[in-house]
Write a protein that holds these residues in place. Structure first.
Motif, PDB file in Angstrom:
ATOM      1  N   GLU A 317       0.699  -1.328  -0.043  1.00 50.63           N
ATOM      2  CA  GLU A 317       0.170  -0.185  -0.028  1.00 50.63           C
ATOM      3  C   GLU A 317       0.902   1.206  -0.019  1.00 50.63           C
ATOM      4  O   GLU A 317       0.545   2.423  -0.395  1.00 50.63           O
ATOM      5  N   THR A 318       2.233   1.105   0.509  1.00 49.73           N
ATOM      6  CA  THR A 318       2.832   2.191   0.699  1.00 49.73           C
ATOM      7  C   THR A 318       4.449   1.881   0.113  1.00 49.73           C
ATOM      8  O   THR A 318       4.880   0.876   0.003  1.00 49.73           O
ATOM      9  N   LYS A 322       4.933   6.729   1.787  1.00 49.95           N
ATOM     10  CA  LYS A 322       3.894   7.362   1.184  1.00 49.95           C
ATOM     11  C   LYS A 322       2.892   6.418   0.643  1.00 49.95           C
ATOM     12  O   LYS A 322       3.229   5.333  -0.023  1.00 49.95           O
ATOM     13  N   ALA A 323       1.644   6.591   0.474  1.00 47.14           N
ATOM     14  CA  ALA A 323       0.627   5.767  -0.186  1.00 47.14           C
ATOM     15  C   ALA A 323       1.014   5.845  -1.780  1.00 47.14           C
ATOM     16  O   ALA A 323       1.502   6.555  -2.546  1.00 47.14           O
TER      17      ALA A 323
END
Ligand code: HEC
Ligand code: HEC
Length: 324
Positions: A317-318, A322-323
């Motif tokens: 997800e990251t 950061k996403a």
């Protein structure tokens, strides 16, 4: 005694440090399992595995940005897919069924019928650059890799951390090495079979399997790594396409049976829809209906729920905090 304890504690602390540091790697394996072989030229590290995982899920590895490794290799299906065969980016029909990737770091040779493919690093070229069939379609577009991935600051950081000796070089070779390192972590030894939690039927299936199947589906990953021709009609030359030997026509590498209940359809061409059909179509193996049911129960006990839901193997997800 006390000194020995202190030494042990220090060692344990060191092990934790190595595991936590991006440059190190500690295998977490169930009792008795050996880690998969790792080539000297591509040592494991946490940074490399993290990069390989991101790449595995990145459609920028295909020419038109629509297809990642995970498009065909889905975690919830043991990293196989649910299709007979899967077309590539240009719509070329797939030739063969997508195999699962559980414990793939222990398997050699790789794929259904190519004895030359003995390493995960080399195998990456098949989907990315292969032309028969075209899958990800990157042949001739090798320069796209440094261009696309290198335009992302976070990828540049991740390649630097994963490949300090290569100075963070981004190309087909480092991409393949990172993907191979990630795939070596796809280890599935947490099924009910591994934990000795078998139903009475699956328990009976063990004996029937040992008598009728283990000759080829042998060892901890249920494959002898050898090529065999079953009595199934196929237009696919199999091993003979590589060796040119008539005797090898229709021979395929024994597939692993890890998570096999999740990887339907079956066989090199996906022509067997169910486990029952796959077992029946081996030919030459006489089983009663009850024995087949017991064997099926055993095969179903090879489903490792922890493996197919492990967040470490899922879409990251990251990246760089950061996403994605
Ligand atoms: C279009 C679907 C598709 C894509 C995309 C794809 N694969 Fe595959 N993969 C297959 C098929 C089909 C096979 C079997 C090929 C054969 O035997 O000829 C395979 C085989 C494999 C194998 C061998 C497994 C074994 O049991 O021997 C590995 C490893 C693998 N793929 C990794 C990857 C990686 C890494 C990527 C991304 C770079 C990728 N695949 C992308 C369809 C795909
Ligand atoms: C002579 C070696 C041999 C024996 C014995 C054997 N198998 Fe297989 N098995 C294979 C090969 C080779 C394939 C792949 C065939 C193909 O794709 O054409 C296969 C495929 C399978 C598949 C499909 C897996 C997949 O991912 O597509 C299952 C399930 C299976 N075998 C179970 C069994 C069971 C259960 C037995 C015992 C009743 C058994 N096999 C006996 C060699 C063998």
């Amino acid at each position: 005694m006390r000194r020995a304890t202190a030494a042990l504690l220090a060692l344990a602390a060191l092990a934790l440090l190595v595991a936590a540091s991006p440059a190190g790697w500690i295998w977490t394996l169930p009792g008795g399992a050996a880690p998969p072989p790792v080539p000297a030229g591509n040592p494991m590290s946490a940074a490399k595995v993290e990069l390989g995982r991101r790449l595995f899920y990145d459609a920028d590895l295909s020419i038109d940005g629509t297809m990642s490794c995970a498009t065909c290799h889905e975690q919830r299906r043991g990293f196989a897919d649910g299709n007979r065969t899967m077309p590539g980016v240009h719509g070329d029909p797939g030739r063969r069924n997508v195999p699962g990737l559980a414990n793939v770091g222990y398997l050699a040779p790789l794929t259904w019928a190519d004895p030359r493919l003995t390493g995960l690093e080399a195998q990456v070229a098949v989907p990315m650059f292969g032309e028969a069939p075209v899958e990800m379609g990157m042949k001739g577009a090798e320069a796209e890799l440094p261009r696309r991935l290198g335009s992302d600051t976070c990828y540049r950081k991740m390649f630097k951390a994963a490949f300090p000796r290569e100075r963070g070089r981004i190309d087909a070779a480092t991409v393949a090495m990172a993907l191979a390192a990630f795939q070596r972590t796809l280890i599935s030894y947490g099924s009910p079979f591994d934990r000795g939690q078998l139903s009475p039927s699956a328990q009976r299936g063990k004996a029937a399997f040992a008598a009728a199947c283990a000759e080829c589906h042998s060892g901890r990953n249920f494959t002898d790594g050898q090529f065999h021709a079953l009595e199934t009609a196929t237009k696919d030359g199999g091993l003979a396409e590589i060796t040119g030997r008539k005797d090898d026509a229709g021979s395929f590498r024994t597939p692993s049976l890890r998570n096999v209940a999740l990887t339907a359809p079956y066989f090199h061409d996906g022509s067997a829809a169910t486990l029952d059909e796959a077992i029946r179509r081996h030919g030459g193996i006489a089983l009663t209906g009850e024995e087949r049911g017991d064997i099926r129960a055993l095969l179903e006990a090879l489903t490792d729920k922890g493996f197919v839901t492990d967040p470490e193997f899922a879409y990251p997800e990251t990246a760089c905090g950061k996403a994605l």
